[in-house]
Enzyme design. Structure first.
Site, PDB file in Angstrom:
ATOM      1  N   LYS A   1      -2.667   6.829   0.852  1.00  0.00           N
ATOM      2  CA  LYS A   1      -2.395   7.121   2.270  1.00  0.00           C
ATOM      3  C   LYS A   1      -1.353   8.236   2.341  1.00  0.00           C
ATOM      4  CE  LYS A   1      -1.871   4.645   6.617  1.00  0.00           C
ATOM      5  NZ  LYS A   1      -2.914   5.340   7.332  1.00  0.00           N
TER       6      LYS A   1
ATOM      7  N   ARG B   1       0.841  -1.216   0.000  1.00  0.00           N
ATOM      8  CA  ARG B   1       0.000   0.000   0.000  1.00  0.00           C
ATOM      9  C   ARG B   1       0.868   1.255   0.000  1.00  0.00           C
ATOM     10  NH1 ARG B   1      -4.223   0.466   4.792  1.00  0.00           N
ATOM     11  NH2 ARG B   1      -2.328   0.924   5.957  1.00  0.00           N
TER      12      ARG B   1
ATOM     13  N   GLU C   1     -15.811   5.244   5.575  1.00  0.00           N
ATOM     14  CA  GLU C   1     -14.895   4.712   6.591  1.00  0.00           C
ATOM     15  C   GLU C   1     -14.866   5.679   7.776  1.00  0.00           C
ATOM     16  OE1 GLU C   1     -10.837   4.689   5.065  1.00  0.00           O
ATOM     17  OE2 GLU C   1     -11.269   6.456   3.871  1.00  0.00           O
TER      18      GLU C   1
HETATM   19  C1  LIG Z   1      -8.440   6.492   6.604  1.00  0.00           C
HETATM   20  C2  LIG Z   1      -8.083   5.109   7.056  1.00  0.00           C
HETATM   21  N1  LIG Z   1      -8.928   4.092   6.800  1.00  0.00           N
HETATM   22  C3  LIG Z   1      -8.650   2.831   7.198  1.00  0.00           C
HETATM   23  C4  LIG Z   1      -7.481   2.535   7.885  1.00  0.00           C
HETATM   24  C5  LIG Z   1      -7.201   1.129   8.327  1.00  0.00           C
HETATM   25  O1  LIG Z   1      -6.059   0.609   7.699  1.00  0.00           O
HETATM   26  P1  LIG Z   1      -5.132  -0.485   8.391  1.00  0.00           P
HETATM   27  O2  LIG Z   1      -6.001  -1.658   8.669  1.00  0.00           O
HETATM   28  O3  LIG Z   1      -4.111  -0.793   7.375  1.00  0.00           O
HETATM   29  O4  LIG Z   1      -4.605   0.097   9.630  1.00  0.00           O
HETATM   30  C6  LIG Z   1      -6.584   3.567   8.170  1.00  0.00           C
HETATM   31  C7  LIG Z   1      -5.327   3.305   8.864  1.00  0.00           C
HETATM   32  O5  LIG Z   1      -4.303   3.244   8.282  1.00  0.00           O
HETATM   33  C8  LIG Z   1      -6.881   4.885   7.750  1.00  0.00           C
HETATM   34  O6  LIG Z   1      -6.041   5.890   8.014  1.00  0.00           O
END
Ligand SMILES: Cc1ncc(COP(=O)(O)O)c(C=O)c1O
Length: 329
Positions: free
Chosen positions: A181, A84, A214
């Site tokens: 991200k 990612r 989310e």
């Molecule tokens: C906006 C957002 N959504 C979802 C997630 C969940 O991702 P992960 O399971 O990789 O921590 C994160 C965290 O990184 C995030 O910042």
């Protein structure tokens, strides 16, 4: 250090360093080790964990990051997080500071230097310093940084009593920015602050079509009345590494814990009738939501399927040898 109204002095290097140390004494932090490509090594004194102000990640938000967990002296699922990370760099037109294998090695070595057996690893690629412009400065070298820290702490009550959330009034990021991200988290921050100001724990983004998005730094999912795990599609939200893994694990318990697994658009109206609602992420793992916009989810108590999914994930984090990197401390 509060901003003073007196005329500031021009500081010598040693005085500036002392001020950085004073800042940290005033507000101790849980940072154990920091690698910086700009320093060319690892520092363990938090006063030295700094980035030049003119790095475009600082003043323009031109940077990407990711976070992985350290559990029992092992790093969990780093390859998924690196996938990612590299994808986000590409979408942000950021050159990799070094090959992926080298970044992985630097992450592992910084973790070893920290001595930390439980906690989090956050790492960044920055556009680099050189100007206060927009596009990277002439000759800018992308930076790579790795921070080993105690991890984000959530109250134990989130797990035991459940979480209360609200639909945010802030608009969801357009898909390109939501799937990347990047260090631009303003909407996420505003959503979390809005919820806290309302006496709640967190917020939920809804997209323009009225589907669930989310949360601030976590994904949101549901258990339908019929016992199906329902997760929003990943085309307009971040691909949570935890969600992706949990969906895999969940497919193995269809027929026992669950009646099915679906990844699709989830209209808000449908979601409100769910039996259980949950948050999923590297730091929170799996946690039950018991109230959304002032209305109870199910019977208003943490649900049994959410608890079972959390146990499934926690077991994987401890035992999935193909996803765990052993650290030689
Ligand atoms: C906006 C957002 N959504 C979802 C997630 C969940 O991702 P992960 O399971 O990789 O921590 C994160 C965290 O990184 C995030 O910042």
């Amino acid at each position: 250090m509060a901003v003073t109204s007196t005329t500031p002095r021009v500081l010598q290097a040693a005085e500036a360093l002392e001020q950085l140390r004073a800042l940290r004494r005033k507000q101790p932090v849980n940072f154990s080790a920091f690698y910086s490509s700009q320093l060319g090594g690892i520092v363990t004194d938090p006063a030295l964990m700094v980035i030049p102000f003119d790095d475009h990640m600082v003043h323009r938000g031109h940077g990407v990051f990711d976070t992985a967990a350290i559990l029992n002296g092992k790093i969990y699922d780093l390859e998924a997080h690196l996938d990612r990370f590299v994808r986000s760099a590409d979408l942000s037109k950021l050159a990799l500071p070094c090959p992926r294998e080298e970044m992985r090695e630097l992450i592992v070595r910084t973790t070893a230097a920290s001595g930390r057996r439980e906690g989090s690893i956050r790492y960044w690629i920055s556009a680099g310093p050189g100007s206060l412009g927009l596009a990277p400065a002439a000759g800018a070298e992308p930076g790579f940084f790795v921070m080993i820290f105690g991890g984000l702490a959530y109250p134990e009550t989130w797990r035991t009593q459940g979480i209360r959330v609200m639909t945010t009034t802030y608009p969801i990021k357009p898909p390109l920015y939501a799937i990347t991200k990047s260090t631009n988290y303003l909407p996420n921050i505003l959503m979390q602050m809005e919820a806290q100001e309302a006496g709640l724990d967190n917020g939920v983004f809804i997209d323009e079509a009225g589907n669930v998005g989310e949360s601030s730094n976590m994904n949101v999912a549901f258990i339908s009345q019929g016992g199906v795990l329902q997760h929003p599609k990943f085309d307009h939200i971040l691909s949570g590494c935890t969600s992706l893994r949990l969906l895999e694990l969940a497919r193995d318990v269809v027929g026992t814990v669950l009646r099915g697994v679906e990844v699709r658009d989830i209209p808000v109206a449908e979601a409100r009738g769910a039996r259980e609602m949950l948050l999923i992420g590297s730091s929170v793992k799996v946690a039950p939501i018991v109230e959304w916009d002032g209305k109870a989810i199910g019977d208003g108590k943490p649900g049994p399927i959410t608890t079972a999914l959390r146990e499934l994930l926690e077991r994987d984090m401890r035992t999935a040898s193909d996803r765990l990197i052993d650290i030689s401390y």
